[in-house]
Design a protein around this motif. Structure first.
Motif, mmCIF file in Angstrom:
data_model
loop_
_atom_site.group_PDB
_atom_site.id
_atom_site.type_symbol
_atom_site.label_atom_id
_atom_site.label_comp_id
_atom_site.label_asym_id
_atom_site.label_seq_id
_atom_site.Cartn_x
_atom_site.Cartn_y
_atom_site.Cartn_z
ATOM 1 N N MET A 175 2.412 13.624 10.774
ATOM 2 C CA MET A 175 1.726 12.330 10.743
ATOM 3 C C MET A 175 0.294 12.448 11.250
ATOM 4 O O MET A 175 -0.149 11.700 12.127
ATOM 5 N N ASP A 176 -0.415 13.405 10.694
ATOM 6 C CA ASP A 176 -1.824 13.573 11.067
ATOM 7 C C ASP A 176 -2.683 13.953 9.851
ATOM 8 O O ASP A 176 -3.836 14.334 9.996
ATOM 9 N N GLY A 177 -2.107 13.893 8.652
ATOM 10 C CA GLY A 177 -2.888 14.250 7.465
ATOM 11 C C GLY A 177 -2.317 13.582 6.229
ATOM 12 O O GLY A 177 -1.349 12.820 6.314
ATOM 13 N N GLY A 178 -2.929 13.853 5.082
ATOM 14 C CA GLY A 178 -2.465 13.249 3.829
ATOM 15 C C GLY A 178 -3.278 12.004 3.494
ATOM 16 O O GLY A 178 -4.249 11.666 4.185
ATOM 17 N N ALA A 179 -2.852 11.337 2.440
ATOM 18 C CA ALA A 179 -3.641 10.237 1.862
ATOM 19 C C ALA A 179 -4.059 9.202 2.897
ATOM 20 O O ALA A 179 -5.197 8.732 2.893
ATOM 21 N N SER A 180 -3.141 8.856 3.795
ATOM 22 C CA SER A 180 -3.463 7.771 4.722
ATOM 23 C C SER A 180 -4.460 8.196 5.800
ATOM 24 O O SER A 180 -4.898 7.355 6.596
ATOM 25 N N TYR A 181 -4.831 9.461 5.826
ATOM 26 C CA TYR A 181 -5.823 9.946 6.799
ATOM 27 C C TYR A 181 -7.145 10.328 6.131
ATOM 28 O O TYR A 181 -8.200 10.222 6.738
ATOM 29 N N ALA A 212 -11.036 6.804 1.908
ATOM 30 C CA ALA A 212 -12.411 6.346 2.166
ATOM 31 C C ALA A 212 -12.472 5.142 3.110
ATOM 32 O O ALA A 212 -13.563 4.676 3.450
ATOM 33 N N GLY A 213 -11.323 4.627 3.508
ATOM 34 C CA GLY A 213 -11.290 3.562 4.512
ATOM 35 C C GLY A 213 -11.740 2.200 4.013
ATOM 36 O O GLY A 213 -11.954 1.287 4.803
ATOM 37 N N TYR A 214 -11.842 2.032 2.701
ATOM 38 C CA TYR A 214 -12.287 0.742 2.172
ATOM 39 C C TYR A 214 -11.140 -0.262 2.170
ATOM 40 O O TYR A 214 -10.023 0.070 1.751
ATOM 41 N N LEU A 215 -11.444 -1.476 2.587
ATOM 42 C CA LEU A 215 -10.532 -2.610 2.411
ATOM 43 C C LEU A 215 -11.204 -3.417 1.314
ATOM 44 O O LEU A 215 -12.170 -4.146 1.572
ATOM 45 N N ALA A 216 -10.745 -3.190 0.090
ATOM 46 C CA ALA A 216 -11.582 -3.511 -1.055
ATOM 47 C C ALA A 216 -10.975 -4.495 -2.055
ATOM 48 O O ALA A 216 -10.522 -4.102 -3.130
ATOM 49 N N PRO A 217 -11.018 -5.806 -1.749
ATOM 50 C CA PRO A 217 -10.616 -6.772 -2.775
ATOM 51 C C PRO A 217 -11.455 -6.641 -4.046
ATOM 52 O O PRO A 217 -11.031 -7.067 -5.120
ATOM 53 N N SER A 218 -12.636 -6.025 -3.934
ATOM 54 C CA SER A 218 -13.491 -5.855 -5.127
ATOM 55 C C SER A 218 -12.814 -4.999 -6.194
ATOM 56 O O SER A 218 -13.145 -5.089 -7.370
ATOM 57 N N MET A 247 -4.914 3.939 -5.718
ATOM 58 C CA MET A 247 -6.222 3.983 -5.045
ATOM 59 C C MET A 247 -6.391 2.870 -4.028
ATOM 60 O O MET A 247 -7.448 2.751 -3.412
ATOM 61 N N MET A 248 -5.366 2.035 -3.875
ATOM 62 C CA MET A 248 -5.521 0.840 -3.045
ATOM 63 C C MET A 248 -4.600 0.811 -1.829
ATOM 64 O O MET A 248 -4.475 -0.213 -1.156
ATOM 65 N N GLY A 249 -3.934 1.943 -1.552
ATOM 66 C CA GLY A 249 -2.909 1.933 -0.506
ATOM 67 C C GLY A 249 -3.426 1.642 0.885
ATOM 68 O O GLY A 249 -2.698 1.093 1.717
ATOM 69 N N TRP A 250 -4.683 2.006 1.154
ATOM 70 C CA TRP A 250 -5.233 1.723 2.487
ATOM 71 C C TRP A 250 -5.489 0.218 2.615
ATOM 72 O O TRP A 250 -5.117 -0.401 3.611
ATOM 73 N N SER A 251 -6.079 -0.370 1.578
ATOM 74 C CA SER A 251 -6.353 -1.814 1.594
ATOM 75 C C SER A 251 -5.061 -2.620 1.691
ATOM 76 O O SER A 251 -5.015 -3.657 2.332
ATOM 77 N N LEU A 252 -4.034 -2.125 1.012
ATOM 78 C CA LEU A 252 -2.821 -2.938 0.845
ATOM 79 C C LEU A 252 -1.710 -2.620 1.845
ATOM 80 O O LEU A 252 -0.636 -3.222 1.787
ATOM 81 N N GLY A 253 -1.955 -1.682 2.764
ATOM 82 C CA GLY A 253 -0.902 -1.313 3.731
ATOM 83 C C GLY A 253 -0.367 -2.508 4.503
ATOM 84 O O GLY A 253 0.842 -2.799 4.464
#
Ligand SMILES: Cc1cc2nc3c(=O)[nH]c(=O)nc-3n(C[C@H](O)[C@H](O)[C@H](O)COP(=O)(O)OP(=O)(O)OC[C@H]3O[C@@H](n4cnc5c(N)ncnc54)[C@H](O)[C@@H]3O)c2cc1C
Length: 388
Positions: A9-15, A18-24, A353-359
């Motif tokens: 739990m220190d690598g992979g997609a969630s790490y 790009a850190g965008y929270l992107a409704p755009s 491509m939206m997993g960070w925004s949608l977590g």
């Protein structure tokens, strides 16, 4: 509550994201022209999208389903749903920060789509209109205005779209705070433990077998990213997914890039994170592996220099490149919900491509499903049993 993860739990997609929270990002990956573009780029080792042809039945099924989903009707249906789940996710990050005392970087500066050509600017302007129609704050702005906002960035562009509705974060900070918080709240985190199999009886999971033990619970959640297909097969579910590999490169050198910026033609995402700048890009559909392709890393850093001529990523920084696998569904929409095949399992994967925004919004929907509450948003397009 127990979380099982085969990694440290220190690598992979969630790490590495790009850190965008992107409704755009309203338009799903499966959109008209994307398959054709993917086929064209197949022979270019530096292209941002690469689909590796393979004689693998999962891949072939996914490709056919992806191709079928690349149509205007699907995009039109998806836009308002993507907006709702992304705005909910963005706002939940804010709520978590305020209410749980998290300290991760969360900035509300918006996101630029930087264009070097009039053609790309025209395309982005059309997306600005779509976003505005959905009630999001966005506008097309001149290159001079962008230069004024980033005076030290030495930009070479013709103009940009500016999605003021978007926020950004430093993912590693959030992940580490989240883990600490969960442990403090009594969640049992079992890392470096691998789920091997699940026992099913009468349409219900009765136990989960790992490489270390056998565990039981009332309710189960399948959120295994790109690995979810293999696990779902053990339950007789048909969750179609392909891993979409992306890379990130970072520099601590001052870049003058103070706003999150996507290089529109090159499809590279740049984020001013806490103490460093991250460059992220490529979507390689080539199976589950973590091999770093130096040519694609070069393609990312060369693109950055084309838009920001003063920024030069060093060989040492490139050698530190890392990658992660986005779980890509054939229609670019996540799978969130209960399958008819198993009534104590909630699926939560396929966010591409939206997993960070949608977590956070996915977490909220999972809670509502399990507690049998009215979901915060319409989830019909996310059904895990949907056909393509
Ligand atoms: C370069 C890049 C940039 C990105 N940028 C953005 C962005 O700016 N904004 C955005 O919204 N999204 C972005 N994304 C997408 C986002 O990062 C992913 O959609 C998201 O991280 C996926 O999260 P996940 O939890 O589904 O999968 P993962 O983070 O891959 O987690 C799945 C976990 O399941 C575990 N697992 C798998 N199988 C088993 C098993 N059998 N037993 C136990 N554990 C198992 C794995 O170890 C893994 O830790 C980006 C992705 C990449 C790669």
């Amino acid at each position: 509550m127990t979380v099982i993860d085969q990694s440290k739990m220190d690598g992979g997609a969630s790490y590495v994201n790009a850190g965008y929270l992107a409704p755009s990002h309203l338009v799903p990956l499966a959109a008209p022209g994307v398959m054709k573009q993917g086929l064209k780029w197949m022979f270019n080792p530096k292209s941002p999208l690469y689909i590796k042809p393979r004689f693998d039945s999962e891949f072939l099924k996914w490709s056919l389903a992806f191709n079928r989903s690349c149509n205007a009707k699907h995009v039109e249906r998806s836009i308002p749903v993507m907006k709702s789940i992304a705005v909910l996710g963005r706002d939940l990050y804010d709520q978590i920060k305020q209410e749980e005392g998290f300290k991760f970087q969360l900035e509300k500066k918006g996101l630029f789509m930087l264009c070097k050509t009039e053609e790309a600017l025209h395309h982005e302007d059309a997306l600005v209109q779509v976003a505005m129609k959905e009630g999001l704050v966005a506008r097309t702005i001149s290159s001079d205005e962008v230069r004024k906002m980033m005076p030290n960035a030495n930009l070479d562009i013709v103009g940009a779209a500016y999605f003021e509705c978007d926020h950004h974060t430093t993912p590693g900070e959030f992940m580490s705070e989240l883990k600490t918080h969960l442990i403090q709240e009594g969640v049992n985190i079992r890392q470096e433990e691998r789920v091997l199999d699940m026992e099913v009886d009468g349409g219900k999971i009765t136990s989960v077998k790992t490489d270390i033990s056998v565990l039981t619970a009332d309710e189960y959640v399948l959120a295994a990213g790109s690995w979810s297909t293999a696990l779902s097969r053990k339950l007789g579910l048909k969750i179609l997914l392909q891993a979409g590999k992306g890379y990130r490169v970072e520099t601590k050198t001052e870049t003058g890039i103070t706003y999150p910026s996507i290089l529109a033609e090159a499809k590279v995402a740049i984020t001013p994170m806490n103490g460093f700048t991250r460059f992220a890009g490529t979507m390689e559909i080539a199976g589950i592996n973590h091999a770093i392709n130096g040519q694609r890393v070069d393609a990312i850093t060369e693109s950055v220099t084309r838009y920001f001529p003063k920024v030069q990523v060093t060989e040492a920084e490139k050698a530190n490149a890392a990658c992660g696998l986005r779980p890509v569904s054939p229609d670019g929409m996540p799978y969130i919900g209960k399958s008819k095949k198993c009534n104590n399992l909630t699926v939560a994967t396929g966010h591409a491509m939206m997993g960070w925004s949608l977590g956070p919004s996915t977490g909220k929907l999972v809670q509502e499903i399990i507690d049998e509450e009215k979901p915060s948003i319409d989830m019909s397009l996310f059904h895990p049993d949907r056909k393509f």
